[in-house]
Design a protein around this motif. Sequence first.
Motif, PDB file in Angstrom:
ATOM      1  N   ASP A 211       1.808 148.063  25.862  1.00  0.00           N
ATOM      2  CA  ASP A 211       2.146 149.148  26.773  1.00  0.00           C
ATOM      3  C   ASP A 211       3.030 148.552  27.862  1.00  0.00           C
ATOM      4  N   ALA A 212       3.494 149.381  28.773  1.00  0.00           N
ATOM      5  CA  ALA A 212       4.433 148.920  29.802  1.00  0.00           C
ATOM      6  C   ALA A 212       3.842 147.803  30.661  1.00  0.00           C
ATOM      7  N   GLU A 213       2.536 147.891  30.969  1.00  0.00           N
ATOM      8  CA  GLU A 213       1.915 146.885  31.840  1.00  0.00           C
ATOM      9  C   GLU A 213       1.842 145.525  31.162  1.00  0.00           C
ATOM     10  N   LEU A 214       1.509 145.502  29.868  1.00  0.00           N
ATOM     11  CA  LEU A 214       1.453 144.231  29.148  1.00  0.00           C
ATOM     12  C   LEU A 214       2.848 143.616  29.074  1.00  0.00           C
ATOM     13  N   CYS A 215       3.854 144.444  28.796  1.00  0.00           N
ATOM     14  CA  CYS A 215       5.233 143.942  28.726  1.00  0.00           C
ATOM     15  C   CYS A 215       5.675 143.376  30.071  1.00  0.00           C
ATOM     16  N   LYS A 216       5.328 144.075  31.157  1.00  0.00           N
ATOM     17  CA  LYS A 216       5.673 143.592  32.491  1.00  0.00           C
ATOM     18  C   LYS A 216       5.012 142.241  32.762  1.00  0.00           C
ATOM     19  N   LYS A 217       3.741 142.108  32.373  1.00  0.00           N
ATOM     20  CA  LYS A 217       3.024 140.852  32.618  1.00  0.00           C
ATOM     21  C   LYS A 217       3.671 139.701  31.853  1.00  0.00           C
ATOM     22  N   ILE A 218       4.041 139.938  30.607  1.00  0.00           N
ATOM     23  CA  ILE A 218       4.659 138.884  29.810  1.00  0.00           C
ATOM     24  C   ILE A 218       5.983 138.466  30.428  1.00  0.00           C
ATOM     25  N   ARG A 219       6.810 139.445  30.817  1.00  0.00           N
ATOM     26  CA  ARG A 219       8.085 139.113  31.459  1.00  0.00           C
ATOM     27  C   ARG A 219       7.851 138.377  32.776  1.00  0.00           C
ATOM     28  N   ARG A 220       6.883 138.856  33.572  1.00  0.00           N
ATOM     29  CA  ARG A 220       6.590 138.220  34.857  1.00  0.00           C
ATOM     30  C   ARG A 220       6.206 136.758  34.665  1.00  0.00           C
ATOM     31  N   ASP A 221       5.335 136.477  33.705  1.00  0.00           N
ATOM     32  CA  ASP A 221       4.865 135.110  33.491  1.00  0.00           C
ATOM     33  C   ASP A 221       6.006 134.203  33.040  1.00  0.00           C
ATOM     34  N   ILE A 222       6.844 134.700  32.135  1.00  0.00           N
ATOM     35  CA  ILE A 222       7.962 133.888  31.653  1.00  0.00           C
ATOM     36  C   ILE A 222       8.926 133.584  32.785  1.00  0.00           C
ATOM     37  N   ILE A 223       9.267 134.596  33.579  1.00  0.00           N
ATOM     38  CA  ILE A 223      10.184 134.393  34.704  1.00  0.00           C
ATOM     39  C   ILE A 223       9.584 133.425  35.722  1.00  0.00           C
ATOM     40  N   THR A 224       8.291 133.576  36.013  1.00  0.00           N
ATOM     41  CA  THR A 224       7.620 132.688  36.975  1.00  0.00           C
ATOM     42  C   THR A 224       7.709 131.236  36.535  1.00  0.00           C
ATOM     43  N   HIS A 225       7.408 130.963  35.266  1.00  0.00           N
ATOM     44  CA  HIS A 225       7.409 129.580  34.804  1.00  0.00           C
ATOM     45  C   HIS A 225       8.821 129.034  34.617  1.00  0.00           C
ATOM     46  N   LYS A 226       9.772 129.907  34.339  1.00  0.00           N
ATOM     47  CA  LYS A 226      11.165 129.448  34.294  1.00  0.00           C
ATOM     48  C   LYS A 226      11.587 128.974  35.685  1.00  0.00           C
ATOM     49  N   LYS A 227      11.212 129.729  36.711  1.00  0.00           N
ATOM     50  CA  LYS A 227      11.534 129.332  38.083  1.00  0.00           C
ATOM     51  C   LYS A 227      10.827 128.020  38.434  1.00  0.00           C
ATOM     52  N   ASN A 228       9.568 127.876  38.007  1.00  0.00           N
ATOM     53  CA  ASN A 228       8.830 126.634  38.262  1.00  0.00           C
ATOM     54  C   ASN A 228       9.545 125.433  37.650  1.00  0.00           C
ATOM     55  N   LEU A 229       9.931 125.564  36.381  1.00  0.00           N
ATOM     56  CA  LEU A 229      10.583 124.456  35.684  1.00  0.00           C
ATOM     57  C   LEU A 229      11.974 124.192  36.257  1.00  0.00           C
ATOM     58  N   ASP A 230      12.691 125.245  36.612  1.00  0.00           N
ATOM     59  CA  ASP A 230      14.013 125.064  37.234  1.00  0.00           C
ATOM     60  C   ASP A 230      13.885 124.280  38.539  1.00  0.00           C
ATOM     61  N   ARG A 231      12.840 124.608  39.319  1.00  0.00           N
ATOM     62  CA  ARG A 231      12.629 123.936  40.598  1.00  0.00           C
ATOM     63  C   ARG A 231      12.341 122.446  40.391  1.00  0.00           C
ATOM     64  N   ILE A 232      11.489 122.145  39.415  1.00  0.00           N
ATOM     65  CA  ILE A 232      11.132 120.748  39.144  1.00  0.00           C
ATOM     66  C   ILE A 232      12.347 119.988  38.609  1.00  0.00           C
ATOM     67  N   ALA A 233      13.097 120.624  37.696  1.00  0.00           N
ATOM     68  CA  ALA A 233      14.286 119.964  37.137  1.00  0.00           C
ATOM     69  C   ALA A 233      15.301 119.673  38.226  1.00  0.00           C
ATOM     70  N   LYS A 234      15.468 120.607  39.159  1.00  0.00           N
ATOM     71  CA  LYS A 234      16.416 120.409  40.256  1.00  0.00           C
ATOM     72  C   LYS A 234      15.955 119.265  41.166  1.00  0.00           C
ATOM     73  N   LYS A 235      14.660 119.212  41.427  1.00  0.00           N
ATOM     74  CA  LYS A 235      14.136 118.147  42.287  1.00  0.00           C
ATOM     75  C   LYS A 235      14.340 116.784  41.636  1.00  0.00           C
ATOM     76  N   ILE A 236      14.177 116.734  40.320  1.00  0.00           N
ATOM     77  CA  ILE A 236      14.356 115.459  39.612  1.00  0.00           C
ATOM     78  C   ILE A 236      15.810 114.994  39.703  1.00  0.00           C
ATOM     79  N   THR A 237      16.749 115.925  39.488  1.00  0.00           N
ATOM     80  CA  THR A 237      18.162 115.554  39.530  1.00  0.00           C
ATOM     81  C   THR A 237      18.614 115.155  40.933  1.00  0.00           C
ATOM     82  N   GLU A 238      17.965 115.744  41.938  1.00  0.00           N
ATOM     83  CA  GLU A 238      18.334 115.402  43.318  1.00  0.00           C
ATOM     84  C   GLU A 238      17.758 114.067  43.742  1.00  0.00           C
TER      85      GLU A 238
END
Length: 301
Positions: free
Chosen positions: A274-301
């Motif tokens: 349903d719409a809520e499950l789809c929203k949760k899946i998208r939210r979790d993926i976006i959240t962890h992408k931001k987490n990994l992007d942040r860590i990758a950026k910190k490593i390169t810096e």
Amino acid sequence: MKLNYKIIWVEDKIQTKPFETLVNNIKNFLNDRFFDVEIETAEDYEEFKDKFNSNGSFDLVITDYSLNDSQGNQVIDFIRMDKNILTEVFFYSANNQLRTIDLANNSRITFYTLVGGGYHNELQRKIEELIGLTISKFEHIVSMRGMIMQETSSLDIQMESIVKSQIKNKKLEEKISPILEQIFDNILKTATEKYRKAEKRNISDILKDNVLFSSSQKIFALGAILAIMEEDNFSQKYSEEIILIRNQFAHAELLKKETGEEYFKIKGEDIYFDAELCKKIRRDIITHKKNLDRIAKKITE
């Protein structure tokens, strides 16, 4: 199914305050549904063509009929005839004869006639209605399954890259050493179990086995690396919200009820979309992408 939603909006008054507010409200509407939103704007047909050609594909085209020295039907004909694309189009105007305008192709076009002076709220509502319909197509059970496989695989590659780069980081050798020892111990334990299973010659045991350097090993290493970097340890949540979800849907059985409603059966449990499950899946993926992007950026810096 994807996580980004791209719109191009053609309007000669797009730089005015009411339309700037409209664009921002549409962005918020999609952000609330956990999409990465990109809205390109153009004031006439020529600017639209340049931006369309440089950006590739869009999920929605919004255009007014009356533009600077051009018309919205040119926008539609360019998409349908020159590009041969059936992108959803929202076509609006104060002209009450909008539907009679000659177009190369009338399919997948929503026509809306502006009425009165305070039409912006109603225009926003109509655009959001159309976006809602396009999202519901994305959220078909099979499309969501494909999105989960694609996006989580990309995250896993990024996560593995972070883990490997830090494991081989000479500056962290002293802190990484005990982590490696535990990884080697875990692999040795797993390898010993593999050897014993092979020795028994029981094909059922072998078929159930996983790869030596499993996701759990990578997650363990990620958690340890985050601790060394003095970052919040999101490794367990990543395991539950990314790896577990991916594994569940990779092996889930797609079924259909007599009513036509589709669902996945995962280890005896029925999972309905349903719409809520789809929203949760998208939210979790976006959240962890931001987490990994942040860590990758910190490593390169």
